[in-house]
Scaffold this motif. Structure first.
Motif, PDB file in Angstrom:
ATOM      1  N   ILE A 298      -0.106  -0.267 -20.917  1.00 52.44           N
ATOM      2  CA  ILE A 298      -0.524   0.235 -19.619  1.00 52.44           C
ATOM      3  C   ILE A 298      -1.831   0.995 -19.826  1.00 52.44           C
ATOM      4  CG2 ILE A 298       0.090   1.818 -17.760  1.00 52.44           C
ATOM      5  CD1 ILE A 298       3.072   1.215 -18.666  1.00 52.44           C
ATOM      6  N   ASP A 299      -2.841   0.670 -19.051  1.00 48.22           N
ATOM      7  CA  ASP A 299      -4.145   1.288 -19.199  1.00 48.22           C
ATOM      8  C   ASP A 299      -4.517   2.027 -17.917  1.00 48.22           C
ATOM      9  OD1 ASP A 299      -6.702   1.988 -19.974  1.00 48.22           O
ATOM     10  OD2 ASP A 299      -7.543  -0.019 -19.712  1.00 48.22           O
ATOM     11  N   PHE A 300      -4.355   3.353 -17.936  1.00 45.06           N
ATOM     12  CA  PHE A 300      -4.762   4.167 -16.792  1.00 45.06           C
ATOM     13  C   PHE A 300      -6.279   4.341 -16.866  1.00 45.06           C
ATOM     14  CE2 PHE A 300      -0.319   5.390 -17.031  1.00 45.06           C
ATOM     15  CZ  PHE A 300       0.040   5.474 -15.695  1.00 45.06           C
ATOM     16  N   ARG A 301      -6.969   3.843 -15.856  1.00 50.15           N
ATOM     17  CA  ARG A 301      -8.439   3.883 -15.856  1.00 50.15           C
ATOM     18  C   ARG A 301      -9.000   4.902 -14.882  1.00 50.15           C
ATOM     19  NH1 ARG A 301      -9.495  -2.453 -15.381  1.00 50.15           N
ATOM     20  NH2 ARG A 301     -11.553  -1.705 -14.822  1.00 50.15           N
ATOM     21  N   ALA A 302      -8.230   5.256 -13.877  1.00 50.14           N
ATOM     22  CA  ALA A 302      -8.653   6.240 -12.879  1.00 50.14           C
ATOM     23  C   ALA A 302      -7.382   6.829 -12.277  1.00 50.14           C
ATOM     24  CB  ALA A 302      -9.518   5.583 -11.801  1.00 50.14           C
ATOM     25  N   SER A 303      -7.535   7.694 -11.308  1.00 49.31           N
ATOM     26  CA  SER A 303      -6.353   8.273 -10.670  1.00 49.31           C
ATOM     27  C   SER A 303      -6.540   8.277  -9.160  1.00 49.31           C
ATOM     28  CB  SER A 303      -6.101   9.691 -11.189  1.00 49.31           C
ATOM     29  OG  SER A 303      -4.821  10.124 -10.769  1.00 49.31           O
ATOM     30  N   ALA A 304      -5.632   8.938  -8.497  1.00 44.09           N
ATOM     31  CA  ALA A 304      -5.688   9.102  -7.046  1.00 44.09           C
ATOM     32  C   ALA A 304      -5.235  10.523  -6.745  1.00 44.09           C
ATOM     33  CB  ALA A 304      -4.780   8.087  -6.356  1.00 44.09           C
ATOM     34  N   LYS A 305      -5.629  11.019  -5.598  1.00 41.24           N
ATOM     35  CA  LYS A 305      -5.221  12.368  -5.213  1.00 41.24           C
ATOM     36  C   LYS A 305      -4.533  12.329  -3.854  1.00 41.24           C
ATOM     37  CE  LYS A 305      -9.815  13.679  -3.456  1.00 41.24           C
ATOM     38  NZ  LYS A 305     -10.203  12.378  -3.035  1.00 41.24           N
ATOM     39  N   LYS A 306      -3.992  13.460  -3.469  1.00 43.73           N
ATOM     40  CA  LYS A 306      -3.275  13.563  -2.199  1.00 43.73           C
ATOM     41  C   LYS A 306      -4.139  13.029  -1.051  1.00 43.73           C
ATOM     42  CE  LYS A 306      -2.690  17.392   0.130  1.00 43.73           C
ATOM     43  NZ  LYS A 306      -2.287  18.729   0.558  1.00 43.73           N
ATOM     44  N   GLY A 307      -3.534  12.157  -0.250  1.00 45.66           N
ATOM     45  CA  GLY A 307      -4.223  11.584   0.892  1.00 45.66           C
ATOM     46  C   GLY A 307      -4.854  10.231   0.625  1.00 45.66           C
ATOM     47  N   ASP A 308      -5.037   9.894  -0.650  1.00 47.03           N
ATOM     48  CA  ASP A 308      -5.592   8.582  -0.974  1.00 47.03           C
ATOM     49  C   ASP A 308      -4.577   7.487  -0.651  1.00 47.03           C
ATOM     50  OD1 ASP A 308      -7.937   9.689  -1.913  1.00 47.03           O
ATOM     51  OD2 ASP A 308      -7.523   9.299  -4.038  1.00 47.03           O
ATOM     52  N   ILE A 309      -5.076   6.293  -0.453  1.00 45.36           N
ATOM     53  CA  ILE A 309      -4.236   5.113  -0.238  1.00 45.36           C
ATOM     54  C   ILE A 309      -4.498   4.174  -1.405  1.00 45.36           C
ATOM     55  CG2 ILE A 309      -3.780   3.118   1.240  1.00 45.36           C
ATOM     56  CD1 ILE A 309      -4.804   4.945   3.597  1.00 45.36           C
TER      57      ILE A 309
ATOM     58  N   ARG B 197       0.856  -1.188   0.000  1.00 43.71           N
ATOM     59  CA  ARG B 197       0.000   0.000   0.000  1.00 43.71           C
ATOM     60  C   ARG B 197       0.887   1.231   0.000  1.00 43.71           C
ATOM     61  NH1 ARG B 197      -4.045  -2.448   4.424  1.00 43.71           N
ATOM     62  NH2 ARG B 197      -5.241  -3.713   2.989  1.00 43.71           N
ATOM     63  N   LYS B 198       0.422   2.251  -0.686  1.00 41.77           N
ATOM     64  CA  LYS B 198       1.135   3.530  -0.734  1.00 41.77           C
ATOM     65  C   LYS B 198       0.149   4.640  -0.389  1.00 41.77           C
ATOM     66  CE  LYS B 198       5.186   2.244  -2.424  1.00 41.77           C
ATOM     67  NZ  LYS B 198       6.446   2.481  -1.767  1.00 41.77           N
ATOM     68  N   TRP B 199       0.656   5.609   0.368  1.00 40.81           N
ATOM     69  CA  TRP B 199      -0.116   6.786   0.741  1.00 40.81           C
ATOM     70  C   TRP B 199       0.304   7.889  -0.200  1.00 40.81           C
ATOM     71  CZ3 TRP B 199       0.940   9.778   5.877  1.00 40.81           C
ATOM     72  CH2 TRP B 199      -0.118  10.654   6.148  1.00 40.81           C
ATOM     73  N   ILE B 200      -0.623   8.502  -0.913  1.00 40.49           N
ATOM     74  CA  ILE B 200      -0.295   9.519  -1.897  1.00 40.49           C
ATOM     75  C   ILE B 200       0.014  10.837  -1.180  1.00 40.49           C
ATOM     76  CG2 ILE B 200      -1.018  10.701  -4.004  1.00 40.49           C
ATOM     77  CD1 ILE B 200      -0.748   7.568  -4.151  1.00 40.49           C
ATOM     78  N   LYS B 201       1.252  11.300  -1.384  1.00 37.67           N
ATOM     79  CA  LYS B 201       1.757  12.507  -0.731  1.00 37.67           C
ATOM     80  C   LYS B 201       1.949  13.609  -1.773  1.00 37.67           C
ATOM     81  CE  LYS B 201       4.186   9.550   2.477  1.00 37.67           C
ATOM     82  NZ  LYS B 201       5.471   8.960   2.751  1.00 37.67           N
ATOM     83  N   PRO B 202       2.160  14.858  -1.357  1.00 38.76           N
ATOM     84  CA  PRO B 202       2.314  15.958  -2.311  1.00 38.76           C
ATOM     85  C   PRO B 202       3.417  15.727  -3.351  1.00 38.76           C
ATOM     86  CG  PRO B 202       2.020  16.841  -0.108  1.00 38.76           C
ATOM     87  CD  PRO B 202       2.135  15.341   0.036  1.00 38.76           C
TER      88      PRO B 202
ATOM     89  N   ASN C 132       1.197  15.157  -9.955  1.00 38.19           N
ATOM     90  CA  ASN C 132       1.541  15.855 -11.200  1.00 38.19           C
ATOM     91  C   ASN C 132       0.974  17.280 -11.135  1.00 38.19           C
ATOM     92  OD1 ASN C 132      -1.232  15.733 -11.858  1.00 38.19           O
ATOM     93  ND2 ASN C 132      -0.988  13.849 -13.023  1.00 38.19           N
ATOM     94  N   PRO C 133       1.208  18.111 -12.155  1.00 38.28           N
ATOM     95  CA  PRO C 133       0.676  19.476 -12.120  1.00 38.28           C
ATOM     96  C   PRO C 133      -0.856  19.556 -12.053  1.00 38.28           C
ATOM     97  CG  PRO C 133       2.412  19.306 -13.757  1.00 38.28           C
ATOM     98  CD  PRO C 133       2.121  17.907 -13.284  1.00 38.28           C
ATOM     99  N   ASN C 134      -1.530  18.456 -12.387  1.00 36.12           N
ATOM    100  CA  ASN C 134      -2.990  18.417 -12.311  1.00 36.12           C
ATOM    101  C   ASN C 134      -3.480  18.117 -10.890  1.00 36.12           C
ATOM    102  OD1 ASN C 134      -5.566  18.485 -13.643  1.00 36.12           O
ATOM    103  ND2 ASN C 134      -5.641  16.254 -13.468  1.00 36.12           N
ATOM    104  N   GLY C 135      -2.551  17.817  -9.969  1.00 35.32           N
ATOM    105  CA  GLY C 135      -2.932  17.519  -8.589  1.00 35.32           C
ATOM    106  C   GLY C 135      -3.353  16.086  -8.367  1.00 35.32           C
TER     107      GLY C 135
END
Length: 133
Positions: free
Chosen positions: A54-65, A6-11, A15-18
């Motif tokens: 590689i198929d990017f289907r969704a993303s994650a934002k700061k604070g997501d796990i 598991r990874k915790w998304i940090k600042p 990317n520039p899109n947040g």
């Protein structure tokens, strides 16, 4: 699919899109695949040979796990092929899927080294087997 990491998304992961930078995610996937393959092939000289589309289907934002799942799909003579799925634990969305990651074990000269493996082994079983000897 086994989800070990598991990874915790940090600042610093954004990317520039947040949202989660794709390159950072691919770095984590490559490391997870390498660790999995090194343990399975019992060879610390295991490298990435191939990563399929590689198929990017969704993303994650700061604070997501997020969690990274790896599943072996095939053993070659000197390689192991893995599938990967990354999920966002917060939204329950699949972020990325990769059908094939081929990892190859090398010898001390950088040449493919046959491993003789045909099925997944778990470390606990190796330990138990060595204690029985």
């Amino acid at each position: 699919m086994n989800f070990h990491t598991r990874k915790w998304i940090k600042p610093e992961d954004l990317n520039p899109n947040g949202t989660l930078f794709g390159g950072r995610l691919l770095e984590w996937i490559d490391e997870e695949a390498a660790l999995y393959a090194i343990i399975q092939l019992e060879n610390p000289r295991t490298v990435t040979k191939y990563i399929s589309e590689i198929d990017f289907r969704a993303s994650a934002k700061k604070g997501d796990i997020i969690e990274i799942g790896i599943e072996p799909t095939k053993f070659g003579t000197a390689s192991i092929t893995l599938a990967c799925e990354v999920r966002n634990k917060m939204t329950r969305e699949v972020i990325i899927t990769i059908d094939r990651i081929v990892m190859v074990g090398l010898d001390e000269h950088g040449k493919a080294k046959p491993h003789g493996k045909t099925e997944i082994e778990y470390v606990k079983n190796r330990i138990a087997d060595s204690n029985e000897s």
